[in-house]
Design a protein around this motif. Structure first.
Motif, PDB file in Angstrom:
ATOM      1  N   ALA A 213       0.805  -1.226   0.000  1.00 44.44           N
ATOM      2  CA  ALA A 213       0.000   0.000   0.000  1.00 44.44           C
ATOM      3  C   ALA A 213       0.839   1.277   0.000  1.00 44.44           C
ATOM      4  O   ALA A 213       0.339   2.335   0.385  1.00 44.44           O
ATOM      5  CB  ALA A 213      -0.949  -0.006   1.202  1.00 44.44           C
ATOM      6  N   SER A 214       2.083   1.205  -0.437  1.00 45.40           N
ATOM      7  CA  SER A 214       2.848   2.441  -0.608  1.00 45.40           C
ATOM      8  C   SER A 214       2.290   3.237  -1.785  1.00 45.40           C
ATOM      9  O   SER A 214       1.785   2.665  -2.758  1.00 45.40           O
ATOM     10  CB  SER A 214       4.327   2.142  -0.855  1.00 45.40           C
ATOM     11  N   SER A 215       2.389   4.557  -1.690  1.00 44.97           N
ATOM     12  CA  SER A 215       1.862   5.429  -2.737  1.00 44.97           C
ATOM     13  C   SER A 215       2.914   5.786  -3.789  1.00 44.97           C
ATOM     14  O   SER A 215       2.599   6.441  -4.777  1.00 44.97           O
ATOM     15  CB  SER A 215       1.309   6.716  -2.114  1.00 44.97           C
ATOM     16  N   VAL A 216       4.169   5.339  -3.566  1.00 40.06           N
ATOM     17  CA  VAL A 216       5.273   5.628  -4.487  1.00 40.06           C
ATOM     18  C   VAL A 216       5.288   7.133  -4.765  1.00 40.06           C
ATOM     19  O   VAL A 216       5.011   7.600  -5.874  1.00 40.06           O
ATOM     20  CB  VAL A 216       5.155   4.803  -5.787  1.00 40.06           C
ATOM     21  N   ILE A 217       5.586   7.879  -3.713  1.00 38.29           N
ATOM     22  CA  ILE A 217       5.496   9.341  -3.727  1.00 38.29           C
ATOM     23  C   ILE A 217       6.365   9.915  -4.853  1.00 38.29           C
ATOM     24  O   ILE A 217       7.573   9.671  -4.911  1.00 38.29           O
ATOM     25  CB  ILE A 217       5.917   9.900  -2.359  1.00 38.29           C
ATOM     26  N   PRO A 218       5.735  10.660  -5.783  1.00 41.87           N
ATOM     27  CA  PRO A 218       6.466  11.151  -6.958  1.00 41.87           C
ATOM     28  C   PRO A 218       7.710  11.967  -6.627  1.00 41.87           C
ATOM     29  O   PRO A 218       8.700  11.918  -7.372  1.00 41.87           O
ATOM     30  CB  PRO A 218       5.416  12.009  -7.677  1.00 41.87           C
ATOM     31  N   GLU A 219       7.673  12.710  -5.531  1.00 47.95           N
ATOM     32  CA  GLU A 219       8.827  13.526  -5.149  1.00 47.95           C
ATOM     33  C   GLU A 219      10.094  12.690  -5.058  1.00 47.95           C
ATOM     34  O   GLU A 219      11.170  13.096  -5.535  1.00 47.95           O
ATOM     35  CB  GLU A 219       8.550  14.199  -3.805  1.00 47.95           C
ATOM     36  N   PHE A 220       9.989  11.512  -4.465  1.00 45.59           N
ATOM     37  CA  PHE A 220      11.185  10.687  -4.264  1.00 45.59           C
ATOM     38  C   PHE A 220      11.550   9.915  -5.530  1.00 45.59           C
ATOM     39  O   PHE A 220      12.730   9.677  -5.798  1.00 45.59           O
ATOM     40  CB  PHE A 220      10.974   9.763  -3.069  1.00 45.59           C
ATOM     41  N   VAL A 221      10.543   9.502  -6.297  1.00 42.81           N
ATOM     42  CA  VAL A 221      10.829   8.861  -7.578  1.00 42.81           C
ATOM     43  C   VAL A 221      11.561   9.842  -8.499  1.00 42.81           C
ATOM     44  O   VAL A 221      12.559   9.496  -9.145  1.00 42.81           O
ATOM     45  CB  VAL A 221       9.532   8.360  -8.247  1.00 42.81           C
ATOM     46  N   ASP A 222      11.070  11.088  -8.556  1.00 39.67           N
ATOM     47  CA  ASP A 222      11.720  12.113  -9.383  1.00 39.67           C
ATOM     48  C   ASP A 222      13.151  12.370  -8.918  1.00 39.67           C
ATOM     49  O   ASP A 222      14.057  12.579  -9.739  1.00 39.67           O
ATOM     50  CB  ASP A 222      10.920  13.413  -9.334  1.00 39.67           C
ATOM     51  N   MET A 223      13.349  12.348  -7.601  1.00 40.96           N
ATOM     52  CA  MET A 223      14.684  12.582  -7.057  1.00 40.96           C
ATOM     53  C   MET A 223      15.632  11.463  -7.470  1.00 40.96           C
ATOM     54  O   MET A 223      16.781  11.704  -7.869  1.00 40.96           O
ATOM     55  CB  MET A 223      14.585  12.679  -5.526  1.00 40.96           C
ATOM     56  N   ILE A 224      15.157  10.232  -7.403  1.00 44.92           N
ATOM     57  CA  ILE A 224      15.980   9.098  -7.814  1.00 44.92           C
ATOM     58  C   ILE A 224      16.320   9.197  -9.295  1.00 44.92           C
ATOM     59  O   ILE A 224      17.474   9.016  -9.703  1.00 44.92           O
ATOM     60  CB  ILE A 224      15.254   7.771  -7.505  1.00 44.92           C
ATOM     61  N   ASN A 225      15.322   9.499 -10.112  1.00 44.74           N
ATOM     62  CA  ASN A 225      15.557   9.597 -11.549  1.00 44.74           C
ATOM     63  C   ASN A 225      16.490  10.754 -11.897  1.00 44.74           C
ATOM     64  O   ASN A 225      17.329  10.645 -12.806  1.00 44.74           O
ATOM     65  CB  ASN A 225      14.228   9.760 -12.293  1.00 44.74           C
ATOM     66  N   LYS A 226      16.372  11.866 -11.177  1.00 43.59           N
ATOM     67  CA  LYS A 226      17.200  13.031 -11.448  1.00 43.59           C
ATOM     68  C   LYS A 226      18.666  12.751 -11.167  1.00 43.59           C
ATOM     69  O   LYS A 226      19.564  13.266 -11.859  1.00 43.59           O
ATOM     70  CB  LYS A 226      16.723  14.222 -10.619  1.00 43.59           C
TER      71      LYS A 226
END
Length: 309
Positions: A213-226
């Protein structure tokens, strides 16, 4: 305050229309970030340990870190085994001081799932420990759990009464469309609330659990990708759907991937900005703070369990 079971937590959560966060822990900084947020918000906690975490950190170290969190916060904290894969694993955790265990027999035929779950329940209840069982299979990957979309299956409501009554479990994890990992959906995210409603009708007042049930918060996904990562298409469970579930029979919501993403994204960012630093304290401190802020958000805006300790 000693470790507690989830019995009283779930009774209050069911009546109050909120859920308890069950956060997976692997090391000191993760435990500190979670418990600092809960302490400031006066929230009850479930800290859960997977088989992979036990292998990585050594059960003794994790148990002692959780005991330190108890002493530091004074909060009601349950120490839970996540996805126990056998009676022996569950027994080891019960004997080692865990106050709650999950026996995951969802990959087994129905009657075999009942048999192994009942065996764990009998051993646990004799020692004052509560047990979570599972019906239905979630797709995705988490530690050693790998279930393809083809092999996943929704919970069948017609099986839940027989399973609960024959095993004596204290809570039940069901499959309504969530999944493990950071790639939960292709297309529009949807949860089968019709299954949840039917299960609630069949088992009124019974605590239901959502895994994956994690929401995969976009802020952290974007940070990883950046900062050098490659996670295109990562998509989690929308938080409004989780809040809806928490207002019904769902008393426990599991969160793991969001913790990993918060820590990994923050550390990647730190090294990109400070490539010559090598002191672990320098990059683990902001990672711990990121976890704390993320958990605080979950407690208030998703789970609704602030000021419920």
């Amino acid at each position: 305050m000693p470790l507690v079971t989830t019995k009283e937590m779930f009774e209050k959560a069911y009546k109050g229309g909120y859920a308890i966060g069950a956060f997976n822990v692997n090391n000191m900084e993760i435990i500190q970030g979670i418990t600092e947020a809960a302490k400031e918000l006066n929230a009850p906690l479930i800290l859960q340990v997977s088989k992979g975490a036990r292998n990585y950190a050594n059960p003794i170290y994790l148990t002692k870190l959780v005991e330190a969190a108890l002493e530091d916060t004074g909060l009601p904290i349950c120490l839970h085994l996540d996805h126990g894969d056998s009676f022996e694993t569950c027994k080891s955790c019960i004997d080692g001081g865990f106050t709650s265990v999950m026996i995951d027999g969802s990959h087994l035929p129905f009657e075999e799932n009942i048999a192994v779950t009942k065996r764990v329940v009998e051993y646990a209840h004799d020692r004052g420990v509560v047990v979570e069982g599972e019906l239905g299979r979630l797709a995705g990957v988490e530690d050693e759990i790998k279930v393809s979309a083809e092999d996943s299956s929704y919970t069948r409501p017609e099986e839940v009464y027989e399973f609960a009554s024959k095993t004596g479990v204290d809570s039940l994890a069901i499959a309504i469309g969530t999944s493990h990992g950071a790639f939960k959906f292709k297309g529009e995210p949807k949860l089968r609330f019709d299954i949840l409603e039917k299960v609630t009708e069949i088992l009124p007042g019974f605590p239901i659990v959502l895994h994956g049930a994690s929401s995969v918060i976009p802020e952290f996904v974007d940070m990883i990708n950046k900062y050098g990562g490659n996670m295109p298409g990562a998509q989690g469970v929308p938080e409004n759907l989780l809040r809806q579930a928490a207002k019904s029979a769902v008393c426990k919501i599991n969160i793991d991937s969001d913790l990993r993403l918060a820590m990994t994204g923050t550390i990647r960012k730190y090294f990109a900005e400070h490539p010559d630093h090598f002191d672990p304290r320098q990059y683990l401190k902001p990672a711990r703070e990121a976890i704390k802020q993320m958990v605080a958000h979950k407690i208030v805006d998703v789970l609704g369990c602030d000021n419920k300790a």
